[in-house]
Design an enzyme around this catalytic site. Structure first.
Site, mmCIF file in Angstrom:
data_model
loop_
_atom_site.group_PDB
_atom_site.id
_atom_site.type_symbol
_atom_site.label_atom_id
_atom_site.label_comp_id
_atom_site.label_asym_id
_atom_site.label_seq_id
_atom_site.Cartn_x
_atom_site.Cartn_y
_atom_site.Cartn_z
ATOM 1 N N THR A 135 0.830 -1.217 0.000
ATOM 2 C CA THR A 135 0.000 0.000 0.000
ATOM 3 C C THR A 135 0.857 1.258 0.000
ATOM 4 O O THR A 135 0.743 2.108 -0.893
ATOM 5 C CB THR A 135 -0.943 -0.008 1.206
ATOM 6 O OG1 THR A 135 -1.837 -1.127 1.098
ATOM 7 C CG2 THR A 135 -1.776 1.265 1.234
ATOM 8 N N GLN B 4 -5.427 -1.210 -3.395
ATOM 9 C CA GLN B 4 -5.079 0.095 -2.842
ATOM 10 C C GLN B 4 -4.082 0.774 -3.768
ATOM 11 O O GLN B 4 -3.098 0.160 -4.185
ATOM 12 C CB GLN B 4 -4.469 -0.060 -1.444
ATOM 13 C CG GLN B 4 -5.374 -0.707 -0.417
ATOM 14 C CD GLN B 4 -5.286 -2.221 -0.390
ATOM 15 O OE1 GLN B 4 -4.700 -2.833 -1.296
ATOM 16 N NE2 GLN B 4 -5.842 -2.839 0.635
ATOM 17 N N ASP C 189 -7.714 4.342 -0.875
ATOM 18 C CA ASP C 189 -6.544 4.789 -0.109
ATOM 19 C C ASP C 189 -5.834 5.964 -0.788
ATOM 20 O O ASP C 189 -4.611 5.955 -0.970
ATOM 21 C CB ASP C 189 -5.554 3.628 0.102
ATOM 22 C CG ASP C 189 -6.098 2.563 1.050
ATOM 23 O OD1 ASP C 189 -7.294 2.620 1.376
ATOM 24 O OD2 ASP C 189 -5.329 1.689 1.445
ATOM 25 N N ASP D 121 -11.878 4.055 2.130
ATOM 26 C CA ASP D 121 -10.891 4.496 3.136
ATOM 27 C C ASP D 121 -9.931 5.534 2.560
ATOM 28 O O ASP D 121 -8.713 5.469 2.786
ATOM 29 C CB ASP D 121 -10.079 3.297 3.647
ATOM 30 C CG ASP D 121 -10.948 2.216 4.271
ATOM 31 O OD1 ASP D 121 -12.031 2.540 4.786
ATOM 32 O OD2 ASP D 121 -10.553 1.039 4.233
#
Length: 342
Positions: free
Chosen positions: A104, A140, A163, A190
């Site tokens: 990520t 992500q 993300d 998120d």
């Protein structure tokens, strides 16, 4: 191909990932123009206090600002943040040449660990799309991964899907501060997340339409604040809009990472307009049932708009006026007061 169309339409000019910065000046300023490399300019800044000016254009490259580039300023030459775009398309599951994946944080187009960083009048984007890579499960794809104390972003656009903005700290026990002013941040899952003590002042958060049949389609915030840190994310005087249908999104869910199971996520959203895209009845949800959102430090104060209506008070914990006085820019940022600068 929404993201690539969007970025390609913003600016014109040659694209290059390998070039040298143009024109160093005695005032410690480096200029980057289409055909040059932003990373090369950062590398050429041989100490603290340099300014890198990015002229209108689209720069397809990954940029990493290391910790030894303290007090660096990276800014667009134009006050329009759409004019200068820094973009790349790595994802968590994208393979490196050695066969491993980026992860990520490693997927970020823009990474900074430099204390005292200032970024303004730019677009930072990751235009990786799930639809183009159905074989990749690590979806992500970070636009910016930020650590380092006293990191300031002013009039910056952060564009991605999952993300988008990783607002983190240099270490598990660090309380690094970040300040975002008049920024635009969009994504789906998120898309504002991490461990930093971060203030989002007059920022615009926008949730994207997603081609899925389930809800929620995503969440705006996913803080992972350290338990010892009294303050996590503070969003104040902003707005939350959506490109999806009403109630398709949650405002937040807590992130308790497997590498820091003692985390106690903290989020305060106050004095903010929340549109109908956020589920007003149940604006919070769990990431994992072992860490229910009700046990986290999630609070609101004086919000307005259709997504802020309090129909079930138990689902929308509110600060009292006395408690709200402890959740301000000054309390979160302490002796660092970037909001007082001209």
């Amino acid at each position: 191909m929404r993201r690539r169309t969007l970025l390609a339409g913003l600016t014109a000019g040659a694209l290059s990932t390998v070039a040298t910065p143009a024109h160093a000046h005695s005032r410690r300023v480096l200029h980057v123009r289409p055909g040059d490399s932003v990373q090369a300019a950062v590398d050429a800044a041989d100490g603290p206090g340099w300014t890198v000016v990015v002229h209108p254009g689209t720069y397809r490259e990954v940029v990493n600002i290391p910790a030894d580039k303290g007090s660096l300023t990276l800014r667009g030459a134009s006050r329009d943040p759409r004019a200068a775009v820094l973009v790349f398309d790595n994802a968590n599951g994208t393979k490196k040449p050695d066969g491993t994946t980026y992860g990520t944080a490693g997927s970020a187009t823009f990474t900074s660990a430099a204390p005292g960083l200032t970024v303004r009048d730019l677009t930072l984007a990751n235009d990786w799309l799930r639809a183009d890579h159905p074989d990749i499960t690590g979806t992500q794809a970070v636009a910016a991964y930020v650590t380092g104390d006293r990191s300031r972003f002013d009039n910056v656009r952060f564009l991605a899907h999952q993300d988008t903005l990783f607002a983190d700290t240099t270490a598990l026990d660090a309380f690094d501060r970040q300040y975002y002013r008049r920024c635009y941040i969009e994504g789906d899952v998120d898309f504002v997340f991490g461990r930093a003590r971060a203030v989002f002042d007059t920022c615009h958060f926008h949730t994207l339409q997603r081609d899925v049949t389930f809800t929620p389609k995503g969440m705006v915030f996913a803080p992972s604040t350290a338990r010892a840190n009294p303050y996590g994310f503070l969003a104040v005087r902003g707005r939350v809009t959506s490109g999806a249908e009403d109630a398709a999104y949650k405002l937040a869910r807590p992130w308790v990472p497997s590498y820091e199971t003692t985390a106690w996520p903290s989020l305060v959203v106050r004095d903010t307009w929340i549109g109908p895209g956020v589920d007003a009845v149940a604006p919070y949800t769990n990431m994992r049932d072992a860490y229910p959102w009700q046990t986290m430090r999630f609070r609101e104060h004086a919000n307005r708009g259709p997504g802020a209506v309090i129909s079930k008070p138990a689902n929308r914990p509110q600060l009292t006026a006395e408690e709200a006085a402890a959740h301000t820019r000054r309390t979160y940022l302490g002796d660092w007061r970037p909001y007082e600068r001209p």
